[in-house]
Write an enzyme that holds these catalytic residues in place. Sequence first.
Site, short mmCIF file in Angstrom:
data_model
loop_
_atom_site.label_atom_id
_atom_site.label_comp_id
_atom_site.label_asym_id
_atom_site.label_seq_id
_atom_site.Cartn_x
_atom_site.Cartn_y
_atom_site.Cartn_z
N GLU A 189 41.26 48.89 -0.52
CA GLU A 189 41.28 50.14 0.26
C GLU A 189 41.75 49.93 1.69
O GLU A 189 41.33 50.65 2.59
CB GLU A 189 39.91 50.78 0.22
CG GLU A 189 39.54 51.19 -1.19
CD GLU A 189 38.62 52.37 -1.24
OE1 GLU A 189 37.73 52.46 -0.40
OE2 GLU A 189 38.82 53.20 -2.15
N GLU B 99 29.45 57.30 -6.69
CA GLU B 99 30.39 58.12 -7.45
C GLU B 99 30.42 57.81 -8.94
O GLU B 99 31.41 57.31 -9.48
CB GLU B 99 31.80 58.01 -6.84
CG GLU B 99 31.88 58.60 -5.44
CD GLU B 99 33.30 58.78 -4.93
OE1 GLU B 99 34.22 58.12 -5.44
OE2 GLU B 99 33.48 59.58 -4.00
N GLU C 221 30.91 61.09 2.68
CA GLU C 221 32.18 60.47 3.06
C GLU C 221 33.12 61.58 3.50
O GLU C 221 33.53 62.40 2.68
CB GLU C 221 32.79 59.72 1.87
CG GLU C 221 31.90 58.62 1.31
CD GLU C 221 32.52 57.88 0.14
OE1 GLU C 221 33.71 58.08 -0.16
OE2 GLU C 221 31.79 57.10 -0.51
#
Length: 678
Positions: free
Chosen positions: A364, A165, A316
């Site tokens: 996360e 990303e 994802e």
Amino acid sequence: YILSLVLVVVLALSLQGADRYNSFLFGVDYYPEQWPESYWEQDARWMQECGAKAVRMAEFAWRLMEPKEGSYDFSLFDRAIAVLARHGIKTILGTPTAAPPKWLTNKYPESLLVYPDGRPANDQSRRHYCYNSPVYRRLSKQIVSAMVEHFKDNPNVVGWQIDNEFNCHASECYSASCRTAFRAWLKAKYVDIDALNRRWGNEFWSQWYDSWQQVDLPFPSPAPHNPALVLEYKRFISDSVISYQKDQIDIIRKLRPRDFITHNHFFKNINYYEFAKDLDIFAYDNYPSFWDVPQYGVGAQLTLARNFNGRMMVMEQQAGAGGQTYLLRAPRPGEMSLWAFQAIAHGADGMIHFRWRTARRGAEEYWFGILEQDNVPRARFQEFKQEGADINRIGPEILGSRLVSDIAAIKDYDAEWVFDHQYFTNEVSIGAEFQNLFQAASELKYNIDFIGPQADFSRYKLIFGPHLILMDQQLAGKIKQFVEQGGTFVLSAHSAVKDRDNAFTDQVQPIMLADLFGVEREDFQCYPAPSRGKNALSFAGGAKVPVHVFAEALKLKGADAVARWDADFLKGVPGCAEKHVGKGKAVYYGSFFNLDAARYLTERHAAEAGCRPLLPGLPGQVEVTRRSKGNTHYYFILNHSPESVTVHPGEGFFDLLAGKPAAATLTLKPFGYQVLRK
Ligand code: GAL
């Protein structure tokens, strides 16, 4: 003879490229380094039970693979890949450069990303590096070379994801390396500093540069920067990312020419039509909980992602609730797989879910995977298993089929970057306008594409140009040709205003297009937010479309007025005009595309331009798309509601999921999906 030889070679090379991504991959993102090795065997067994064919791994594991500068250890991944392979699961390796290890940032602090205020980014999370740092580029190439060299003979590695990303979290850098690189980039483009001065208009506010050394990044300043400088800075960022990525691609292509290469997701300040040229397939990261109405919000995003280079997979796919400091809603039962099928409906040729098991520690720990922290298979696991069975049933057949659309909208990154800076009012959002156009097409059951200005326009019947603020001869020529040959082109307000230098010209607006559209822009109003209710366009026949931000007064120069403004000093003045040109139609719409405008204009022009709905008579919450391969069509019918719904696609369809002819009337479960072949 030579010509045919060249053609054969070119064909062979292009086939080789097309073949790199050659099976429909279903699976998960897996982080073996975050779990005891004793878990791996059962993980692989369960994944296999669910039909997984691939995992992505290693994209944040630089420290493990290079614990000290120049010393490498890939053994953990060798073992994990081997365990998975015994269960028929292949591996996509992520290059780990999104998360540099501490030894690197400590020893080479110049590799850090720098914020506009001059502070370097803290190195305790991820994405805190600078694309233009020479040392970071050297070390990135080194770890990727070592990785590719190590895995070059591993038959269980099938593809690569570059980094992770790009531009997520931060999309600008103000480091000394970026400053140096920016000057060099400008010098290569303008050659002569005075040419730059003239094209940027640097007499304004005494901004004339005497030398290249005086050019700087657009650091915070008391008054806003020159729009020309800001646009060039964004183009420079985009080129920096593309060239940073290219370093890694070149290394992989050399040693593993048959593996596919991808990168996941899109963020600000990158021109993805350029960026994705270097990739075999573009990967979308699908987190629908970020949208209130994913049906349209995500549909629009997928439409964009699929068109960057024509091929898309999901790397994802949201599995559960998710968050870091925030927490987003969980998909309701059935919704996770509906969202996965929406992505496939929009062209995804691979479906990797994020993530196998929820992390127990780290930033996360609230991003929920197929399994939770306690490793107990629950409803999500069962849903994943059913989804795997469904995807594996249709995957091989639909692989490589494409959405063929009659309608398109042009996304010009330059225009987006200009509006990011000169945003006018907080209602202006090109992204929202694309979503409106998507929703309008989707409600009327049409496929739509979002294409770059370089795309082939001749494939379409109806094209929208949402504020194409910058115009050039090439794009103007393509629009003209498209219309002459029979297309309908709908241009929105504040298009063709400036040239590619982001500067106004001495031409009447819309520049380069006033003749084609048969209008001149006489005047305009820009309404402060909320603009709705402050004016409206009244069409002959009674339709009224509320203004969105801009209301432009058009002087007719060969076009017919089809709508006039209702209020203000513009009352009674033409605001929308149409002109027949060649076999087609040029439509100038003097406002921005809110949902009302997108709906009205799509309805008004699509059928007339020859577009046919994919399936008639479906209710609003039921989305349909069509993927095609030659004369075979695959209809994806998606129920976005928590109620079951009955639809009537008619006779002659084959139900791909059930493996038998479909009934003319079908009932879709809450969040149910169907794939029909004709
Ligand atoms: C993506 C990212 C993943 C993970 C996920 C959930 O943006 O690529 O690494 O962070 O979101 O937040």
